[in-house]
Design a protein around this motif. Structure first.
Motif, short mmCIF file in Angstrom:
data_model
loop_
_atom_site.label_atom_id
_atom_site.label_comp_id
_atom_site.label_asym_id
_atom_site.label_seq_id
_atom_site.Cartn_x
_atom_site.Cartn_y
_atom_site.Cartn_z
N CYS A 1 31.30 37.16 64.94
CA CYS A 1 31.60 35.76 64.60
C CYS A 1 31.38 34.76 65.74
CB CYS A 1 33.03 35.62 64.08
SG CYS A 1 34.28 36.49 65.04
N ARG A 2 31.43 35.23 66.97
CA ARG A 2 31.35 34.27 68.06
C ARG A 2 29.97 33.61 68.19
NH1 ARG A 2 33.62 36.13 73.66
NH2 ARG A 2 32.96 37.97 72.54
N PRO A 3 28.87 34.35 68.05
CA PRO A 3 27.56 33.71 68.17
C PRO A 3 27.38 32.57 67.17
CG PRO A 3 27.34 36.08 68.27
CD PRO A 3 28.76 35.80 67.89
N ALA A 4 27.83 32.78 65.97
CA ALA A 4 27.68 31.73 64.96
C ALA A 4 28.51 30.51 65.34
CB ALA A 4 28.13 32.26 63.60
N TYR A 5 29.73 30.78 65.82
CA TYR A 5 30.58 29.66 66.22
C TYR A 5 29.96 28.92 67.40
CZ TYR A 5 34.23 27.02 68.49
OH TYR A 5 34.93 26.02 69.08
N ARG A 6 29.40 29.70 68.31
CA ARG A 6 28.79 29.10 69.51
C ARG A 6 27.73 28.07 69.10
NH1 ARG A 6 26.91 33.67 72.27
NH2 ARG A 6 28.96 34.12 73.15
N GLU A 7 26.94 28.45 68.10
CA GLU A 7 25.91 27.51 67.62
C GLU A 7 26.54 26.31 66.96
OE1 GLU A 7 22.87 27.18 68.53
OE2 GLU A 7 23.48 28.91 69.75
N LYS A 8 27.59 26.55 66.20
CA LYS A 8 28.28 25.45 65.53
C LYS A 8 28.83 24.47 66.57
CE LYS A 8 29.57 26.54 61.62
NZ LYS A 8 30.14 27.21 60.44
N LEU A 9 29.36 25.03 67.64
CA LEU A 9 29.91 24.18 68.70
C LEU A 9 28.79 23.39 69.38
CD1 LEU A 9 32.39 23.39 70.34
CD2 LEU A 9 31.97 25.35 71.83
N ARG A 10 27.67 24.06 69.61
CA ARG A 10 26.54 23.36 70.22
C ARG A 10 26.08 22.21 69.33
NH1 ARG A 10 24.11 28.28 72.19
NH2 ARG A 10 24.33 28.40 74.45
N ASP A 11 26.02 22.50 68.04
CA ASP A 11 25.58 21.46 67.10
C ASP A 11 26.51 20.26 67.16
OD1 ASP A 11 23.52 23.06 66.38
OD2 ASP A 11 24.48 23.85 64.56
N PHE A 12 27.80 20.57 67.30
CA PHE A 12 28.78 19.48 67.35
C PHE A 12 28.64 18.68 68.64
CE2 PHE A 12 32.79 18.13 69.23
CZ PHE A 12 33.27 17.24 68.27
N LEU A 13 28.40 19.40 69.76
CA LEU A 13 28.38 18.75 71.07
C LEU A 13 27.07 18.01 71.35
CD1 LEU A 13 30.03 21.58 73.20
CD2 LEU A 13 31.05 19.38 72.61
N ARG A 14 25.99 18.50 70.78
CA ARG A 14 24.67 17.98 71.14
C ARG A 14 24.62 16.46 71.07
NH1 ARG A 14 21.89 21.57 68.52
NH2 ARG A 14 21.73 23.01 70.28
N PRO A 15 25.08 15.84 69.99
CA PRO A 15 25.02 14.38 69.93
C PRO A 15 26.01 13.68 70.87
CG PRO A 15 25.96 15.28 67.90
CD PRO A 15 25.58 16.44 68.74
N ARG A 16 26.92 14.44 71.46
CA ARG A 16 27.94 13.82 72.34
C ARG A 16 27.77 14.22 73.80
NH1 ARG A 16 32.16 13.61 67.70
NH2 ARG A 16 30.75 14.69 66.30
N LEU A 17 26.63 14.78 74.15
CA LEU A 17 26.45 15.28 75.51
C LEU A 17 26.73 14.21 76.56
CD1 LEU A 17 23.30 17.60 75.36
CD2 LEU A 17 25.69 18.20 75.74
#
Length: 446
Positions: A172-188
RNA sequence: GUGAGCGUAGCUCAGCUGGUCAGAGCGCGGGACUGUGGCUCCCGAGGUCGCGGGUUCAAAUCCCGUCGCUCACCCCA
């Protein structure tokens, strides 16, 4: 400079070492209560033991290890942590084929990390660690937490905070990691340089516990790992928590808690004391279900913790729970006056020690006054005085330090008499009191 | 690796608008008590003022460098 220990490495002097011993004795006792045996692994391991488990990208592996080549060219490392070596030993000795779970603790040998020292952090430091390999049962997660809590309670530290989280596993962690990246990308843009850069690339989970205010604001809105666990991890964490609740152990869910080593899975936890300064984690640990496999063994779950002894001692000190520094703990002190008496005294000293009485003598040829002072400082309960008077009459003066009461005992009987008086304090008191010839002038020491 | 603070007797520190500035307390040794500790009093030992360079008639005291320690960042026990 030959008069200073290497940076971040400390001497523990006799006055302080008793505190360490007290903590270590408690640790051993508690471990025995929980069925953990002691393991002692080398201070040095093949470098790969750490690079493949702790993780190539972690700070510890990248810049904090003491690594060197031996004369045959093998890469070796002074161990920076204790879990991977235990897993290595578990495999080396085929313990995975023995009874499970394999439950061990380690204590007393140092860990090394090349960091800048500060309060509660040293380049050579000591950990009390506990590891249990071979089962996924969440009841074992609970036992580990309970053991830490039990240990700390025994030392008087019942109130430290236990922080808990689950960081999932390789499903489950790899999928979450991507989800987190997706969330953060526009807020870098809102993140600090560290988070924006290497953390986002290599380990976005670390951004969750960044202390920079702007990062924390962003993270507050982020998807929570706890909401994205796979069925197995979610169920494991739920059951684990229910056990803790059944047992009445208080904890605090901390969704930002992420540990620094790659091998952690599912349960992670820290025991925190805020009075320590920046290094608030007294104890840290978690489950590492992929660790044994990373070393080339069969898939084997495991869980454990490391507890920093320097930090623990610091915490105990801040809480006023440390005993005062004590002397060597001698029971009897032999005072000799003159060369002939000294000869006699050395024999007496030997007799006392062989009879099990901790005893010492003056080695500086000092005055009786100074010898008694030394006896006092050594914490002796009895002082045995051998001078010319005593020598001539085959006697020894036995002085009770607490109140100065003293009498004379035949040389041949001294060892037995002293042993008896030290054993039964009440008896000794009455015995000496009836024959007291000394002048009790001081008040009793506390 | 980065930043800040600090480096004076064994320990904790004072002295730092440059010129009796080499000190205090604790500790240590001795004495008062010609053989009796803890209390009190007295005496004593102990310091290249981290190290190197500079400014000055003169530096523990100002400046520079260097080493070390501490705390913090990073990360972790």
């Amino acid at each position: 400079m030959l008069t200073t220990a290497p940076r971040g490495m400390n001497d523990v002097l006799p006055g302080e070492s008793r505190r360490w011993q007290a903590v270590e004795e408690t640790a051993r006792r508690v471990c025995r209560l929980y069925g953990y045996g002691e393991i002692r692994t080398p201070v040095v391991e093949h470098t790969e033991v750490f690079t493949r488990t702790v993780g190539e990208a972690t700070d510890v592996v990248q810049k904090e290890m003491y690594t060197f080549q031996d004369k045959a060219g093998r890469w070796l490392t002074l161990r920076p942590e204790g879990t991977a070596p235990v897993a290595r030993a578990y495999l080396q000795h085929g313990l995975d084929k023995g009874p499970q779970p394999f439950k061990v603790f380690y204590l007393g040998a140092p860990m090394f990390r090349h960091e800048r020292p500060q309060a509660g952090r040293y380049r050579q430091h000591y950990q009390f660690g506990v590891e249990a390999l071979g089962t996924l049962d969440p009841a074992l997660d609970a036992e580990i937490i309970l053991l830490v809590h039990h240990f700390l309670s025994e030392l008087g530290l019942g109130s430290l905070r236990v922080h808990l989280n689950s960081i999932g596993d390789e499903r489950c962690r790899p999928a979450y990691r991507e989800k987190l990246r997706d969330f953060l990308r526009p807020r870098l843009e809102e993140l600090c340089p560290d988070c924006r850069g290497h953390r986002f690339e290599k380990n976005p989970l670390r951004i969750l516990d960044c202390k920079v205010r702007t990062c924390r604001a962003v993270v507050r809105e982020a998807p929570r790992l706890l909401d994205h666990l796979c069925d197995e991890c979610r169920e494991h964490f739920r059951t684990f928590q229910s056990y803790l609740k059944d047992l009445g152990l208080e904890f605090r869910l901390d969704t930002s808690l992420v540990r620094g080593f790659d091998y952690y899975t599912k349960t992670v936890f820290e025991v925190v004391y805020t009075g320590l300064g920046a290094q608030s984690a007294v104890c840290g640990g978690g489950r590492y279900d992929g660790l044994v496999e990373a070393l080339g063994g069969p898939a084997t779950p495991g869980i454990g913790f490391g507890l920093g002894l320097e930090r623990l001692l610091l915490t105990l000190e801040r809480q006023g729970l440390l005993a005062a520094e004590a002397g060597a703990g001698v029971e009897a002190y032999v005072c000799a006056l003159g060369a002939l008496a000294r000869r006699q005294a050395l024999g007496l000293l030997d007799g006392l020690r062989r009879a099990g009485v901790a005893a010492d003598v003056d080695y500086l040829g000092r005055s009786l006054k100074a010898q008694l002072r030394a006896a006092d400082r050594a914490g002796a309960r009895l002082a045995l005085i051998v001078g010319e008077d005593e020598l001539a009459r085959g006697l020894v003066t036995v002085r009770r330090m607490a109140d100065g009461a003293q009498d004379q005992v035949a040389l041949a009987q001294v060892v037995a008499t002293v042993a008896r008086r030290l054993a039964g304090q009440a008896d000794a008191a009455s015995e000496v009191a009836t024959r007291a010839s000394g002048s009790p002038r001081g008040e009793e020491k506390p």
